[in-house]
Each structure stands twice: as C-alpha cells, then as structure tokens.
Write a protein that holds these residues in place. Sequence first.
Motif, PDB file in Angstrom:
ATOM      1  N   MET A 425     129.611  46.696  12.674  1.00 61.35           N
ATOM      2  CA  MET A 425     128.311  47.469  12.731  1.00 61.35           C
ATOM      3  C   MET A 425     127.638  47.239  11.368  1.00 61.35           C
ATOM      4  SD  MET A 425     128.015  51.474  13.209  1.00 61.35           S
ATOM      5  CE  MET A 425     128.447  51.748  11.345  1.00 61.35           C
ATOM      6  N   LYS A 426     128.175  47.779  10.243  1.00 59.53           N
ATOM      7  CA  LYS A 426     127.689  47.653   9.059  1.00 59.53           C
ATOM      8  C   LYS A 426     127.346  46.405   8.615  1.00 59.53           C
ATOM      9  CE  LYS A 426     130.514  51.238   7.224  1.00 59.53           C
ATOM     10  NZ  LYS A 426     131.497  51.879   6.269  1.00 59.53           N
ATOM     11  N   ALA A 427     127.970  45.158   8.941  1.00 64.79           N
ATOM     12  CA  ALA A 427     127.320  43.848   8.659  1.00 64.79           C
ATOM     13  C   ALA A 427     126.124  43.473   9.528  1.00 64.79           C
ATOM     14  CB  ALA A 427     128.404  42.828   9.317  1.00 64.79           C
ATOM     15  N   ARG A 428     126.218  44.032  10.637  1.00 70.01           N
ATOM     16  CA  ARG A 428     124.985  43.784  11.502  1.00 70.01           C
ATOM     17  C   ARG A 428     123.706  44.334  10.981  1.00 70.01           C
ATOM     18  NH1 ARG A 428     122.948  47.306  15.018  1.00 70.01           N
ATOM     19  NH2 ARG A 428     125.153  48.193  15.404  1.00 70.01           N
ATOM     20  N   ILE A 429     123.966  45.808  10.540  1.00 67.71           N
ATOM     21  CA  ILE A 429     122.768  46.635   9.901  1.00 67.71           C
ATOM     22  C   ILE A 429     122.189  45.834   8.525  1.00 67.71           C
ATOM     23  CG2 ILE A 429     121.975  48.530   8.855  1.00 67.71           C
ATOM     24  CD1 ILE A 429     123.869  50.135  11.069  1.00 67.71           C
ATOM     25  N   SER A 430     123.173  45.502   7.973  1.00 64.65           N
ATOM     26  CA  SER A 430     122.909  44.507   6.730  1.00 64.65           C
ATOM     27  C   SER A 430     122.150  43.527   6.846  1.00 64.65           C
ATOM     28  CB  SER A 430     124.288  44.332   5.812  1.00 64.65           C
ATOM     29  OG  SER A 430     123.910  43.649   4.454  1.00 64.65           O
ATOM     30  N   ALA A 431     122.464  42.675   7.672  1.00 65.47           N
ATOM     31  CA  ALA A 431     122.037  41.394   8.158  1.00 65.47           C
ATOM     32  C   ALA A 431     120.576  41.607   8.583  1.00 65.47           C
ATOM     33  CB  ALA A 431     122.728  40.704   9.313  1.00 65.47           C
ATOM     34  N   ARG A 432     120.433  42.879   9.466  1.00 61.81           N
ATOM     35  CA  ARG A 432     119.036  42.911   9.927  1.00 61.81           C
ATOM     36  C   ARG A 432     118.150  43.407   8.748  1.00 61.81           C
ATOM     37  NH1 ARG A 432     119.220  47.248  14.458  1.00 61.81           N
ATOM     38  NH2 ARG A 432     119.707  48.522  12.457  1.00 61.81           N
ATOM     39  N   ALA A 433     118.650  44.146   7.636  1.00 56.81           N
ATOM     40  CA  ALA A 433     117.872  44.419   6.698  1.00 56.81           C
ATOM     41  C   ALA A 433     117.499  43.362   5.867  1.00 56.81           C
ATOM     42  CB  ALA A 433     118.691  45.408   5.705  1.00 56.81           C
ATOM     43  N   HIS A 434     118.374  42.502   5.601  1.00 56.87           N
ATOM     44  CA  HIS A 434     118.111  41.064   4.785  1.00 56.87           C
ATOM     45  C   HIS A 434     117.091  40.268   5.783  1.00 56.87           C
ATOM     46  CE1 HIS A 434     120.938  41.684   1.753  1.00 56.87           C
ATOM     47  NE2 HIS A 434     122.082  41.609   2.561  1.00 56.87           N
ATOM     48  N   LYS A 435     117.200  40.149   6.929  1.00 60.72           N
ATOM     49  CA  LYS A 435     116.215  39.385   7.685  1.00 60.72           C
ATOM     50  C   LYS A 435     114.899  39.967   7.705  1.00 60.72           C
ATOM     51  CE  LYS A 435     116.355  36.858  12.043  1.00 60.72           C
ATOM     52  NZ  LYS A 435     116.957  36.938  13.498  1.00 60.72           N
ATOM     53  N   GLU A 436     114.707  41.324   7.723  1.00 58.79           N
ATOM     54  CA  GLU A 436     113.239  41.958   7.367  1.00 58.79           C
ATOM     55  C   GLU A 436     112.748  41.611   6.172  1.00 58.79           C
ATOM     56  OE1 GLU A 436     114.113  45.882   8.554  1.00 58.79           O
ATOM     57  OE2 GLU A 436     114.224  45.474  10.733  1.00 58.79           O
ATOM     58  N   THR A 437     113.369  41.344   5.105  1.00 59.54           N
ATOM     59  CA  THR A 437     112.900  41.096   3.770  1.00 59.54           C
ATOM     60  C   THR A 437     112.286  39.630   3.967  1.00 59.54           C
ATOM     61  OG1 THR A 437     114.986  40.313   2.838  1.00 59.54           O
ATOM     62  CG2 THR A 437     114.390  42.593   2.699  1.00 59.54           C
ATOM     63  N   GLN A 438     111.365  39.310   2.873  1.00 58.92           N
ATOM     64  CA  GLN A 438     110.939  38.017   2.824  1.00 58.92           C
ATOM     65  C   GLN A 438     111.812  37.189   2.055  1.00 58.92           C
ATOM     66  OE1 GLN A 438     107.030  38.168   0.938  1.00 58.92           O
ATOM     67  NE2 GLN A 438     106.267  39.496   2.218  1.00 58.92           N
ATOM     68  N   ARG A 439     111.589  35.710   2.301  1.00 59.51           N
ATOM     69  CA  ARG A 439     112.514  34.893   1.960  1.00 59.51           C
ATOM     70  C   ARG A 439     112.621  34.893   0.493  1.00 59.51           C
ATOM     71  NH1 ARG A 439     112.856  29.359   5.529  1.00 59.51           N
ATOM     72  NH2 ARG A 439     113.656  30.399   7.667  1.00 59.51           N
TER      73      ARG A 439
END
Length: 691
Positions: A425-439
């Motif tokens: 769950m924490k990995a999913r939330i973290s991945a979503r946060a990273h994805k929302e930031t610009q490259r």
Amino acid sequence: MTDEYTAHHLQVLEGLEAVRKRPGMYIGSTDSRGLMHCLWEIIDNSVDEALGGYGTRIDVLLRTDGSVEVRDTARGIPVDIEPRTGLSGVEVVFTKLHAGGKFGSGSYTSSGGLHGVGASVVNALSARLDVEVDRDGKTWAMSFHRGEPGTFDGQGPDAPFTPFRAASRLTAVGKVKKGVTGTRIRYWADPQIFTKDAEFGVTELEQRMRQTAFLVPGLEMAIRDERDATADPIEQAFRFDGGISEFAEYLAVDPPVTDTWRLTGSGSFTETVPVLQPSGTMIPTEVERRCEVDIALRWGTGYDTVSRSFVNIIATPKGGTHQQGFEQGLVKAIRAQIDQNARKLKVGTAKVEKDDMLAGLTVVLTVRLPEPQFEGQTKEVLGTPAVRQIVSNVVNTALTAQLTSTGRDDKVQAAQVLDKIVSEMKARISARAHKETQRRKNALESSSLPVKLVDCRSNDVSDSELFIVEGDSALGTAKLARHSEYQALLPIRGKILNVQKASVGDMLSNAECAAIIQSVGAGSGRSFDLSAARYGKIIMMSDADVDGAHIRTLLLTLFFRYMRPLIEDGRVFAAVPPLHRVIVIYPGSKPNETIYTYSEAELHALLAKLGKAGRRWQEPIQRYKGLGEMDAEQLATTTMDRSARTLRRVHVDDAESAARIFEMLMGSDVAPRRSFIVDSSDRLARDRIDA
C-alpha cells in the motif's frame, strides 16, 4: 436475394445438422483452438466419472493417422435401451443433443459437463468416430460417420461406409472379465470443418492434463504422442495426491512468505429450475443446492499475482461469481485485521486496496455444485449468483481464523502477510506521488528527487544516462569526467540491501534503494511504469574487484525484483572500468603510449607482446583498486566517454529461470547456495579472485 420472404424460406436444422452448419457456436472456432476444445469435451466426460469415484486413469493417444483416442477405466457408457428413444445409451450420447446423465438424474452430484452436447458435437464434427465400451462382461462397439451410425469396411475415415437403414445396432465384439469396465473413443476430425493448419498441441495438452491431475487427487492422466513415425513416441504421465495445495506450490514463482493455506467450507442456496417429469413435461421446481468451496493460497515475496479458478474442475479463465466472492471475502478479512493492528503496522489514514492484497498471492480456487450456470458452451465464466456470497463467507471466516490463529508459526506468518500488504500500500501511494510530479524539475521548482543526485540538463529520456557510482570518492572524479548535458550521477554508499531476503517494507525504508527508485522515477513492483522512467540508460559503475562485482549483483537483484521492465527493455548496463594502466616508453621525443587492460590475462598477453617487440614499459604498472584512483581524464576516456567506453547490457532471456537463480544465489535458504558453490568450485577462475 429476393423481396419475397415467406415460411418456405425458413430452414429447420434437425439433430446434428445445426452443429455442422454453425460449429463455432459449440466449440468457439474451427482452428486448433476448436480442435482442442473437442478433445477436452471427451476427456472431461472421463474426468467427471473420476470425480464421482469411478476410474483412476485416463489415457490420451495421438495416432500417426491423425486420429486421437481417449481411454478410461470408469463405469462405461450405458449400453441398454433408453426407453423414450428406443436407442442404446451409446447412440443417444453420441447422436442426440442435450442428452446425458448430468441433468439432475442423480448420476453425477457435480460435473464439468452440463449441456449434454459434448460427445454429440465431437461426433458431428468427426469424419469417423469409433467407440468401444467394456460393460456387463462384454466389449460393445459402434461407429459413426459425421454423426450418422453405421459400419465401415476398413480402417480410417476414408473406408467405405454403410449407414444403418432399418435400425441401429450396438455390436458385442468381445468379452471382458467380470467387473472390468471402461470406455475407448477414437475419432478423426473432419477436414471439411476444421482448417488445414488445425492440430493438437502437445504442450497445451500436457498443461491441461497436469492441471486436471492436480484437481482430482489420485487420478493418473497419461499422454502418448505417436504422430512422428520416425521417432520414438513421446510419453508423459501426471498424478498428484496433494491436490490443489500441490498445485499452488507448482504455480508459485517467488519464495514463500506463508505456507500454503487451505480455506474450505460450504453453503446452501435454493434456485428454481425446470425439472423433467416422468411424463416428459418440464415443471419449474424450487430445489436446494449445496456449494462446496476449497481454496489453496500462499503469499510470496514478489508482487505478481497467479490465480486459477475452477468450477467442477472446469477452468474459468475469465472468472465469474466465485472469483468475485473470493476477492470480496479477501478484502473484508484483510481490512478487518489491518484495522485491528493499525497502530502496530503504522497504517495511518491510508486504506489498503484489493491490489495491495493480491500482490505476491498465488491462489487456486475451486467450487463444486450441481448444474452451475455458465456463459456459453465454452464455460469460461461462472454465472450462478448465489455462489458469490457463499465463497465470500467461506473466505472471510476461514482466512480470519488463519490470521488470528494462536499457533506460533501461524502468528509469525500472519504478521508477515499484513506487513507485506501494508508495504505494498505504501509503495503504491509513493509511486502515485512520484508519477504526479514532473519528470524534470528546474532550480526554481520544488523537487522530490534525492539530494545526492547530480542530475543532467537534458529532458530527452532516450539520450540521458544515470550512472550509479560506488562511493563519494568516485563521485568527485565522475563529476569532472561526465558530460553534464546527458549524464547524471547517483552515488551509493557501499553495499546496498539484499532485497531478495528483505521485505518490501525494509526495501522501501532503505536509503540507498529508495534513492535509486526515486531517481529512476517510475515506481517499483507492480506499480512500475516504464514510460515514466527518467533515463534511457541505467549504468552501474563499480570497482573492477570482487566487492564491485558484489555491488553489481545487489543492484541487479533490486532491478530484477522491483524494476524488471528496465532489464526486459534493455536499459540496464554495467560499465567496464580498466584494471591496469600500462605506460609504454618510446625512445626519443615520441610521446609515451598509455594502454588500459581489463583482466590479468589481458595484461600478461600485452606484456608478452611488448617484450617480444623489444618495447619497454614504466614500472610499477598501475593497478586500479577502485574508480577513485583514476583522475577525471582517465575515467572519462576509459569508462564514461561514449566514443571509447565499453558497456555490458544486462538482459533476461528466461525470467522464471532467472528468478530461480536469483533466489538460489541471493535468497534466505543457505543449503542450495552451498551445494551450488561446492559443485561449481572446479569451474572457478581463481585468477579473478582479488586476494
């Protein structure tokens, strides 16, 4: 086409004509898939007998003449006269649609066959079908040509055929010992129906037979392929007494977090169905059904989900109400346990989702019930509504009992499962946060990238490179040696965590692993998104010694387990730094030449060549113990400059084989690794050991 349309234009297809006219309605297609479906229909009839406790072996023979034969040791097809039609049981089964013993007559409590069309459809689509039945002390035989009973004068489908005129005959062709029963069906698929390239796939057949042997403990399934007359027949047999627990262990692709748990239970429901009366009429009747649920599951350290579901041993690859019930019960039980242990697990306000629970789960789900409702003859989706709640209740009750068990091993495994799910769950939330930031973030914007990342200026992913550098000393040199436009640097401190042994939570909390995942920017595990990766190449740049090789192995373990698409896409590389620096002395004003070698063997070969040519070299020869001993010019020339460097691409040809090797070499189980080292010691290149 005419404008006139009257009742004279209507056609009524009688008997098996409808099957031959529209075969796709019954078997899906007329290619290899449809051909295999016909074979499954015959095999499943024998398996239904084994499910009822009759017969312990089924043989499938692929003959050289294109025919296929299925043999069993079950009760045998009835040979007496069926009163309503006046035909023998054998002829009814093979010539009448919707005829059989699976319509609530009491012959089968649960079965894969439901519609009574399997054997008759195969018969209709066969150029020739021969059936032999051992029953009542005799062997009875009958033959069919495209569904029509009669006699063949010779072997094979092209032999002269004479249909029965006045009445059909089931002929006694031999005698058998008292108590011996069974059925043998041999048929030739009709070339008028099936495509020319349709053929039986041995691999697919073996997989299906292995699967059936898992689902029916004690049943032996054997195949013999005689089609290649120039080679010995291929024979394979399957028998598994461990049932679906053994099946789950076979399917699992990762090291276990838990043992294989069995969740069993049952439930009853009522439904209104038409019941055939002795008078021949159908009367809607409310009947009580019983649904038996048996599930084997285990969690592993990976994040892939392996799920197989079955109804009366018939695979339902597209799920259905039983699959929905399993997921509903799983979510309910897991969420309840996480809520009770929220403080211990440090869940916070986040909520676990179904995908978090399915990560690393291998499950075999089976239900058995009379007359299940499927969507179509191919039976890929279960539609019986009441099954959903029954399976949900069984899973919720049994899984809750397992997770709250007071047994020592059970408590440890329950804690590990809950910790894994929360980590997902924490990995999913973290991945979503990273994805929302610009490259890319410029200096004026906030950035979630690691502080120690020395990024490049280019936004072109295909052109950019991330060097993972061993140590801060090498970082200082690499900063001066790199091309800052497209080369980024990320230093790591020593040897990172061995993620093959560690949990997902330990991996995410490790500073070095987290920095690598953040820098790549595509997430990890099942949430990894290759399209979001910030660099076109990931290059591991470690020292050319044993410690450097160990660091590369640890990095590869991280990439293989949590960022495998990078390897599969060919984006992971290992830099090849030199081991020695040889300065060849030239006489006079000619400048000396610098030559780099990358192994002891290459160095000795170079020195021998120079000695033979009468050349001298500067002593002592410099041997690099690490990247930090090079100056910027040397590092750029040998390792980082695109025009001169050498890179080794990391690739995976067989992911399952690679997973087993990673587990053996990097996993927690010491015994297999020790055996591998002992057995492989004679192949060791001792000169590669930096000692």
